[in-house]
Design a protein around this motif. Structure first.
Motif, short mmCIF file in Angstrom:
data_model
loop_
_atom_site.label_atom_id
_atom_site.label_comp_id
_atom_site.label_asym_id
_atom_site.label_seq_id
_atom_site.Cartn_x
_atom_site.Cartn_y
_atom_site.Cartn_z
N GLU A 197 0.35 52.71 21.00
CA GLU A 197 1.54 52.90 20.17
C GLU A 197 2.76 52.26 20.80
O GLU A 197 3.55 51.56 20.13
N LEU A 198 2.96 52.50 22.10
CA LEU A 198 4.12 51.94 22.81
C LEU A 198 4.03 50.42 22.88
O LEU A 198 5.05 49.73 22.73
N ILE A 199 2.84 49.91 23.09
CA ILE A 199 2.68 48.45 23.10
C ILE A 199 3.07 47.87 21.74
O ILE A 199 3.69 46.81 21.66
N GLY A 200 2.71 48.59 20.67
CA GLY A 200 2.99 48.11 19.33
C GLY A 200 4.47 47.97 19.02
O GLY A 200 4.85 47.25 18.09
N GLU A 201 5.33 48.64 19.79
CA GLU A 201 6.77 48.50 19.58
C GLU A 201 7.30 47.15 20.03
O GLU A 201 8.38 46.72 19.62
N ARG A 202 6.57 46.48 20.93
CA ARG A 202 6.88 45.12 21.39
C ARG A 202 8.30 45.01 21.96
O ARG A 202 9.01 44.02 21.72
N ARG A 203 8.69 46.02 22.70
CA ARG A 203 10.06 46.03 23.25
C ARG A 203 10.09 46.14 24.77
O ARG A 203 11.09 45.78 25.39
N PHE A 204 9.01 46.63 25.37
CA PHE A 204 9.04 46.96 26.78
C PHE A 204 7.98 46.20 27.56
O PHE A 204 6.93 45.83 27.01
N SER A 205 8.25 46.00 28.83
CA SER A 205 7.24 45.40 29.70
C SER A 205 6.11 46.39 29.91
O SER A 205 6.25 47.60 29.68
N GLY A 206 4.98 45.89 30.39
CA GLY A 206 3.87 46.77 30.68
C GLY A 206 4.25 47.83 31.70
O GLY A 206 3.84 48.99 31.57
N ARG A 207 5.04 47.45 32.68
CA ARG A 207 5.45 48.42 33.70
C ARG A 207 6.32 49.52 33.08
O ARG A 207 6.13 50.71 33.36
N GLN A 208 7.26 49.13 32.22
CA GLN A 208 8.12 50.13 31.57
C GLN A 208 7.31 51.05 30.66
O GLN A 208 7.57 52.25 30.59
N ILE A 209 6.34 50.49 29.98
CA ILE A 209 5.50 51.30 29.10
C ILE A 209 4.73 52.34 29.90
O ILE A 209 4.66 53.52 29.52
N LEU A 210 4.16 51.93 31.02
CA LEU A 210 3.39 52.87 31.84
C LEU A 210 4.30 53.94 32.44
O LEU A 210 3.91 55.11 32.56
N GLN A 211 5.53 53.57 32.81
CA GLN A 211 6.47 54.56 33.34
C GLN A 211 6.83 55.58 32.26
O GLN A 211 6.91 56.78 32.54
N GLN A 212 7.05 55.11 31.03
CA GLN A 212 7.35 56.04 29.94
C GLN A 212 6.14 56.91 29.64
O GLN A 212 6.29 58.12 29.37
N LEU A 213 4.95 56.33 29.68
CA LEU A 213 3.73 57.09 29.43
C LEU A 213 3.57 58.20 30.46
O LEU A 213 3.22 59.34 30.12
N ALA A 214 3.85 57.90 31.71
CA ALA A 214 3.75 58.91 32.77
C ALA A 214 4.76 60.03 32.54
O ALA A 214 4.44 61.21 32.69
N ALA A 215 5.99 59.65 32.16
CA ALA A 215 7.02 60.66 31.92
C ALA A 215 6.62 61.57 30.77
O ALA A 215 6.80 62.80 30.84
N GLU A 216 6.07 61.01 29.70
CA GLU A 216 5.65 61.83 28.55
C GLU A 216 4.49 62.74 28.92
O GLU A 216 4.39 63.87 28.40
N ALA A 217 3.62 62.28 29.81
CA ALA A 217 2.46 63.08 30.21
C ALA A 217 2.80 64.08 31.30
O ALA A 217 1.98 64.95 31.64
N GLY A 218 4.00 63.97 31.87
CA GLY A 218 4.41 64.89 32.92
C GLY A 218 3.71 64.65 34.24
O GLY A 218 3.48 65.59 35.02
#
Length: 249
Positions: A197-218
């Protein structure tokens, strides 16, 4: 004369769609009308049966034919194209109350339609760098890879399994079309589904996406998490779900 011909054509079409409610135009032998009625219905029924074999088997022949009759009589299609009839059938199901004994009907229809939709899809592939850095660049998903979420366990539904209540967890799938046009389905975990889903937004680097994913997962975005995430991005790229990285306009 033109107006009369037009009215005859509409009367003819109304009768073919729903002969129980609309009489045939005057002066046409019923034996001949029956040939047209059967021809039109059987063509639509055969086309839909090829697109939705599981629904047909699950509902049984009488239930299936009743559903197709209702579609034939009631639905007003937005397109005359035969490849789009299956999509029109889904719209028809979405616009009517779900049957009590088949509350999964719309989702199952969509699940069966996806394979055809991907086979005939002709979306333009965006400009991309196939060898781009997936962590530092913006990962670009293939237009022929779809992440799907269903309330019902649609891959399992069939004549021997007709649930009446949805499970506690959704069914998450990745459906993609390979270079040889083969359609492949894969189960997704909630974490990987959210990643796509985050990749589909096409706005963030892979590193930023993984950092956001970690934050959402706690969980901490430590070296192990980032390494696992980078490996997942690489695997998605290798299988064709990711094209590479976006090229700025």
């Amino acid at each position: 004369m033109v107006e009369r011909l037009r009215e005859q054509q509409f009367a003819f079409a109304r009768h073919l769609r729903d002969p129980a409610r609309h009489p045939a135009p005057p002066g046409i032998e019923d034996r001949r009308m029956a040939i047209y009625r059967d021809l039109f219905f059987n063509n639509i029924q055969a086309l839909l049966a090829g697109n939705f074999p599981v629904i047909r088997q699950t509902l049984g022949e009488s239930g299936w034919r009743a559903l197709v009759h209702a579609f034939h009589a009631e639905h007003r299609s937005r397109t005359p194209l035969f490849p789009e009839v299956a999509r029109e059938f889904i719209r028809f199901l979405q616009d009517r109350p779900l049957p009590d004994d088949a509350p999964w009907l719309v989702e199952l229809a969509h699940y069966e339609w996806v394979e055809l939709a991907l086979q005939i899809a002709d979306d333009e592939v965006p400009r991309h760098d196939q060898a781009g850095d997936l962590m530092e660049g913006v990962p670009l998903p293939s237009p022929y890879a779809w992440a799907l979420a269903y309330q019902w366990p649609v891959p399992r539904i069939g004549p021997d399994y007709r649930p009446l209540t949805p499970p506690a967890t959704p069914t998450l799938l990745l459906v993609r079309r390979d270079a040889d046009h083969a359609i492949r389905f894969a189960d997704l975990s909630p974490l990987v589904y959210r990643l796509f889903e985050l990749i589909g937004e096409r706005r963030f680097s892979g590193r930023q996406i993984l950092q956001q994913l970690a934050a959402e997962a706690g969980v901490p975005a430590d070296d192990d998490f980032m390494a696992q995430g980078a490996a997942m991005l690489s695997r998605m790229h290798h299988e064709g779900s990711l094209l590479g990285t976006a090229i700025p306009d």
